[in-house]
Scaffold this motif. Structure first.
Motif, PDB file in Angstrom:
ATOM      1  N   LEU A   1       5.589   5.701   4.528  1.00 30.48           N
ATOM      2  CA  LEU A   1       7.027   5.665   4.766  1.00 30.48           C
ATOM      3  C   LEU A   1       7.438   4.485   5.648  1.00 30.48           C
ATOM      4  CD1 LEU A   1       7.841   9.448   5.204  1.00 30.48           C
ATOM      5  CD2 LEU A   1       7.835   8.057   3.146  1.00 30.48           C
ATOM      6  N   ASP A   2       6.460   3.644   6.000  1.00 26.21           N
ATOM      7  CA  ASP A   2       6.711   2.446   6.807  1.00 26.21           C
ATOM      8  C   ASP A   2       7.431   2.787   8.100  1.00 26.21           C
ATOM      9  OD1 ASP A   2       6.570  -0.257   7.429  1.00 26.21           O
ATOM     10  OD2 ASP A   2       8.500  -0.711   6.475  1.00 26.21           O
ATOM     11  N   LEU A   3       6.893   3.775   8.813  1.00 32.16           N
ATOM     12  CA  LEU A   3       7.459   4.162  10.097  1.00 32.16           C
ATOM     13  C   LEU A   3       6.766   3.389  11.219  1.00 32.16           C
ATOM     14  CD1 LEU A   3       7.653   8.053   9.658  1.00 32.16           C
ATOM     15  CD2 LEU A   3       9.461   6.361   9.295  1.00 32.16           C
ATOM     16  N   PRO A   4       7.474   3.032  12.281  1.00 41.53           N
ATOM     17  CA  PRO A   4       6.857   2.256  13.359  1.00 41.53           C
ATOM     18  C   PRO A   4       5.910   3.114  14.191  1.00 41.53           C
ATOM     19  CG  PRO A   4       9.103   2.830  13.939  1.00 41.53           C
ATOM     20  CD  PRO A   4       8.914   3.263  12.511  1.00 41.53           C
TER      21      PRO A   4
ATOM     22  N   ASP B   1       0.814  -1.212   0.000  1.00 40.71           N
ATOM     23  CA  ASP B   1       0.000   0.000   0.000  1.00 40.71           C
ATOM     24  C   ASP B   1       0.851   1.266   0.000  1.00 40.71           C
ATOM     25  OD1 ASP B   1      -2.843  -0.925   0.189  1.00 40.71           O
ATOM     26  OD2 ASP B   1      -2.068  -1.914   1.985  1.00 40.71           O
ATOM     27  N   GLY B   2       1.940   1.276   0.738  1.00 44.17           N
ATOM     28  CA  GLY B   2       2.772   2.473   0.863  1.00 44.17           C
ATOM     29  C   GLY B   2       3.504   2.801  -0.428  1.00 44.17           C
ATOM     30  N   VAL B   3       3.744   4.091  -0.647  1.00 45.81           N
ATOM     31  CA  VAL B   3       4.371   4.518  -1.903  1.00 45.81           C
ATOM     32  C   VAL B   3       5.861   4.772  -1.762  1.00 45.81           C
ATOM     33  CG1 VAL B   3       2.215   5.515  -2.744  1.00 45.81           C
ATOM     34  CG2 VAL B   3       3.847   6.981  -1.517  1.00 45.81           C
ATOM     35  N   GLY B   4       6.412   4.820  -0.557  1.00 46.89           N
ATOM     36  CA  GLY B   4       7.827   5.053  -0.380  1.00 46.89           C
ATOM     37  C   GLY B   4       8.181   6.534  -0.335  1.00 46.89           C
ATOM     38  N   ALA B   5       9.434   6.813   0.058  1.00 48.73           N
ATOM     39  CA  ALA B   5       9.856   8.180   0.360  1.00 48.73           C
ATOM     40  C   ALA B   5       9.819   9.097  -0.854  1.00 48.73           C
ATOM     41  CB  ALA B   5      11.261   8.165   0.965  1.00 48.73           C
ATOM     42  N   GLU B   6      10.301   8.631  -2.011  1.00 51.52           N
ATOM     43  CA  GLU B   6      10.383   9.513  -3.173  1.00 51.52           C
ATOM     44  C   GLU B   6       9.004   9.944  -3.655  1.00 51.52           C
ATOM     45  OE1 GLU B   6      12.459   9.740  -7.621  1.00 51.52           O
ATOM     46  OE2 GLU B   6      12.273   7.800  -6.594  1.00 51.52           O
TER      47      GLU B   6
ATOM     48  N   ALA C   1      -5.014  11.927  13.708  1.00 49.80           N
ATOM     49  CA  ALA C   1      -4.785  10.518  13.364  1.00 49.80           C
ATOM     50  C   ALA C   1      -4.451  10.370  11.887  1.00 49.80           C
ATOM     51  CB  ALA C   1      -6.019   9.690  13.728  1.00 49.80           C
ATOM     52  N   ARG C   2      -5.053  11.210  11.055  1.00 53.71           N
ATOM     53  CA  ARG C   2      -4.720  11.180   9.627  1.00 53.71           C
ATOM     54  C   ARG C   2      -3.231  11.410   9.398  1.00 53.71           C
ATOM     55  NH1 ARG C   2      -9.494  15.023   7.036  1.00 53.71           N
ATOM     56  NH2 ARG C   2     -11.057  13.383   6.718  1.00 53.71           N
ATOM     57  N   VAL C   3      -2.650  12.322  10.152  1.00 58.14           N
ATOM     58  CA  VAL C   3      -1.231  12.643   9.955  1.00 58.14           C
ATOM     59  C   VAL C   3      -0.372  11.408  10.195  1.00 58.14           C
ATOM     60  CG1 VAL C   3       0.709  14.021  10.795  1.00 58.14           C
ATOM     61  CG2 VAL C   3      -1.539  15.083  10.531  1.00 58.14           C
ATOM     62  N   VAL C   4      -0.599  10.743  11.317  1.00 63.99           N
ATOM     63  CA  VAL C   4       0.276   9.616  11.661  1.00 63.99           C
ATOM     64  C   VAL C   4       0.005   8.416  10.758  1.00 63.99           C
ATOM     65  CG1 VAL C   4       0.608  10.428  14.006  1.00 63.99           C
ATOM     66  CG2 VAL C   4      -1.255   8.830  13.550  1.00 63.99           C
ATOM     67  N   ILE C   5      -1.248   8.198  10.377  1.00 65.19           N
ATOM     68  CA  ILE C   5      -1.550   7.078   9.487  1.00 65.19           C
ATOM     69  C   ILE C   5      -0.929   7.318   8.120  1.00 65.19           C
ATOM     70  CG2 ILE C   5      -3.383   5.816   8.291  1.00 65.19           C
ATOM     71  CD1 ILE C   5      -5.187   6.391  10.736  1.00 65.19           C
ATOM     72  N   ASP C   6      -1.141   8.505   7.572  1.00 67.00           N
ATOM     73  CA  ASP C   6      -0.680   8.796   6.216  1.00 67.00           C
ATOM     74  C   ASP C   6       0.846   8.683   6.119  1.00 67.00           C
ATOM     75  OD1 ASP C   6      -1.423   9.825   3.491  1.00 67.00           O
ATOM     76  OD2 ASP C   6      -0.074  11.434   4.096  1.00 67.00           O
ATOM     77  N   ILE C   7       1.549   9.373   7.016  1.00 65.47           N
ATOM     78  CA  ILE C   7       3.012   9.340   6.962  1.00 65.47           C
ATOM     79  C   ILE C   7       3.519   7.948   7.345  1.00 65.47           C
ATOM     80  CG2 ILE C   7       5.124  10.287   7.932  1.00 65.47           C
ATOM     81  CD1 ILE C   7       3.650  12.927   8.356  1.00 65.47           C
ATOM     82  N   GLY C   8       2.938   7.363   8.382  1.00 59.73           N
ATOM     83  CA  GLY C   8       3.405   6.059   8.850  1.00 59.73           C
ATOM     84  C   GLY C   8       3.260   4.964   7.816  1.00 59.73           C
ATOM     85  N   VAL C   9       2.113   4.919   7.156  1.00 57.47           N
ATOM     86  CA  VAL C   9       1.864   3.873   6.161  1.00 57.47           C
ATOM     87  C   VAL C   9       2.790   4.027   4.957  1.00 57.47           C
ATOM     88  CG1 VAL C   9       0.179   3.106   4.431  1.00 57.47           C
ATOM     89  CG2 VAL C   9      -0.499   3.370   6.825  1.00 57.47           C
TER      90      VAL C   9
END
Length: 536
Positions: free
Chosen positions: A441-444, A214-219, A431-439
């Motif tokens: 960029l695969d952040l814990p 699902d995640g798109v990665g940093a770039e 919650a949107r902020v942490v979900i969006d960035i976390g998913v």
């Protein structure tokens, strides 16, 4: 008209010819064109227009502050758009809920329906199969080049397209038995068949070849965040801030819960308010929404804002058939002939907990999107045409959250239940902020666990306090639209910081600041603080 304003004018007109659906949805005036070409050739033509316009802009010199502002906004938006094209994003432009299928459906509903305009409705319906086929051609090329969207988005969009088969029948029925009745019925049937065919394509052809992740990665995320915010961000800082903001809001919610029923839990208080602060039936819901919009305009006009007469009405629209979890706003047309509208999905509900939704009225209507976007549309030639019609999500969504805070300052949430609803909505945005960035960029998470779709739903339910009907579509949206969900809270943070800085001036006047801030038009978050501090 200066050369820079003329370039802005020309770009909007040329883009409207290449993307009439986007133009019409955004309120751009012009002759009716039934379809946008979403094929690779259509995207290439729009990318070439961006490149030519940027090259021409590079040869122009600003002669005034208005010129400099117009040039800066045009350059920032087109550079972000050029990067989007260069990375092949149009070839994997597939997202559930607020994606292309929903845009095409809305483009039919937005058309005027006077006696001599039903021909346009029929033409747009006839164009639905053509547009969906052109979009599938782009997705096919993306598959061939290895530029693919996530499988989840393909399946969710397929389900949405299936639900749209039949969505235009009420529109056709509203026409009656006039001379275009048969043509409208045939066009709607063709549109419905095209939605169904698109659903089959996405399930059978696209999904098996789509990306599992699902995640798109940093770039790709950096590209998407710039497009939404008009700014580059430090995602690690924003992620940490989002968790801290969520903690802060929950602490404030706990105090509000104590005011309503000491010792009670969130679940107990929300169930209590669902019974005491709700309306039953779609007609009652629509009536309540319209009454709140009207009241907000009446109370703000002449006190905290001067609202132009054509903007003193917001039209409530029930988004029948929509699977979106969230309400949304569509702007007036440039000539203000089409009113600003708020759209409210039903989510399968027959009873509506209005204690939670009062804050969204202010977000979507006045003093939120309708006041800000409507004022820009009514600004005339004080702003470039590009500034009047091309927005920055972080700027406009940040203002809309600021508007909710302003409503709180004005005492519009004096009822503890409605103030709790406002705070719950703010928690959802954090919650949107942490979900969006976390998913993406695969952040814990703070406990070291990793993001999954189920974990995102849990966080939105337990920490974001989202209504049950919103959870699934909201998370689908974040997963499929990277960088957009952060624009609300990060935009609000920028607006609040700008007001705080401006407020340090000894002659600060809030009404004057609001008026000037709205009059500036859209600005990327990179330039927002400086622009807003200078207006005092």
């Amino acid at each position: 008209m200066t050369p820079i304003f003329k370039l802005c004018e020309d770009y909007v007109g040329k883009l409207a010819a290449l993307d009439p659906i986007g133009a019409a949805t955004g309120g751009v005036a012009g002759g009716f064109v039934p379809a946008t070409d979403y094929s690779p050739d259509g995207h290439a033509a729009r990318a070439e227009l961006v490149r030519r316009t940027l090259a021409e802009l590079a040869g122009l010199s600003a002669t005034s502050d208005a010129d400099r502002h117009a040039a800066a906004h045009l350059r920032e938006r087109l550079e972000a758009e050029a990067a989007w094209h260069e990375h092949g994003e149009p070839l994997r432009m597939l997202r559930g809920q607020f994606g292309l299928v929903n845009l095409i459906r809305d483009s039919v509903d937005l058309l005027p329906r006077d006696d001599d305009q039903w021909h346009d409705v029929a033409a747009r319906l006839h164009a639905v199969p053509v547009m969906l086929a052109s979009w599938r051609a782009s997705l096919d090329l993306g598959l061939a080049r290895g530029l693919v969207a996530a499988r989840r988005q393909a399946l969710e969009t397929a389900a949405q397209a299936e639900r749209f088969a039949g969505v235009h029948d009420p529109l056709v029925a509203s026409y009656g038995d006039g001379r275009l009745a048969d043509e409208l019925a045939a066009a709607a049937a063709a549109a419905h068949a095209a939605y169904a065919a698109t659903a089959r394509y996405l399930r059978a052809d696209y999904a098996p070849r789509a990306a599992e992740r699902d995640g798109v990665g940093a770039e790709r995320y950096a590209l998407a965040a710039r497009r939404s915010l008009g700014a580059d961000i430090d995602p690690a800082e924003a992620y940490a801030w989002g968790w801290a903001e969520l903690d802060r809001i929950e602490a404030e919610m706990a105090g509000e819960i104590e005011r309503i029923r000491p010792g009670a839990s969130w679940q107990e208080v929300s169930a209590l308010l669902d019974e005491s602060h709700s309306v039953a039936g779609v007609d009652a819901y629509r009536g309540w929404l319209q009454e709140q919009h009207d009241r907000a305009i009446d109370e703000l006009h002449g006190t905290h804002f001067d609202i132009a007469e054509p903007l003193r009405k917001v039209e409530v629209t029930i988004a029948s058939g929509s699977t979106a979890g969230s309400p949304y706003y569509t702007s007036p047309t440039e000539d203000l002939a089409r009113p600003g509208r708020t759209w409210w999905p039903l989510g399968g509900r027959e009873r509506f907990a209005v204690w939670r939704e009062l804050t969204t009225v202010f977000h979507e209507g006045v003093p939120g999107h309708h006041l800000q976007i409507g004022a820009v549309m009514a600004a005339g030639d004080t702003l470039s045409r590009f500034a009047r019609t091309v927005r920055v999500s972080g700027h406009s969504e940040g203002w809309a959250l600021y508007a909710e805070r302003l409503a709180d300052e004005l005492g519009w949430f004096a009822d503890p239940g409605t103030r709790l609803g406002m705070l719950a909505a703010s928690a959802l945005r954090a919650a949107r902020v942490v979900i969006d960035i976390g998913v993406h960029l695969d952040l814990p998470l703070p406990d070291g666990s990793r993001w999954t779709f189920e974990k995102a739903c849990e966080v939105l339910r337990e920490r974001g306090h989202a209504n049950s009907h919103r959870i699934h579509p909201e998370v689908v949206r974040y997963f499929g639209w990277p960088g957009q969900a952060i624009s609300y809270k990060l935009g609000e943070r920028a607006w609040m910081a700008a007001r705080q800085a401006a407020g340090r001036h000894p002659d600060f006047d809030l009404k004057r600041w609001h008026t000037a801030a709205v009059a500036l038009g859209p600005i990327g978050l990179d330039g927002l603080a400086g622009a807003l501090e200078r207006i005092n």
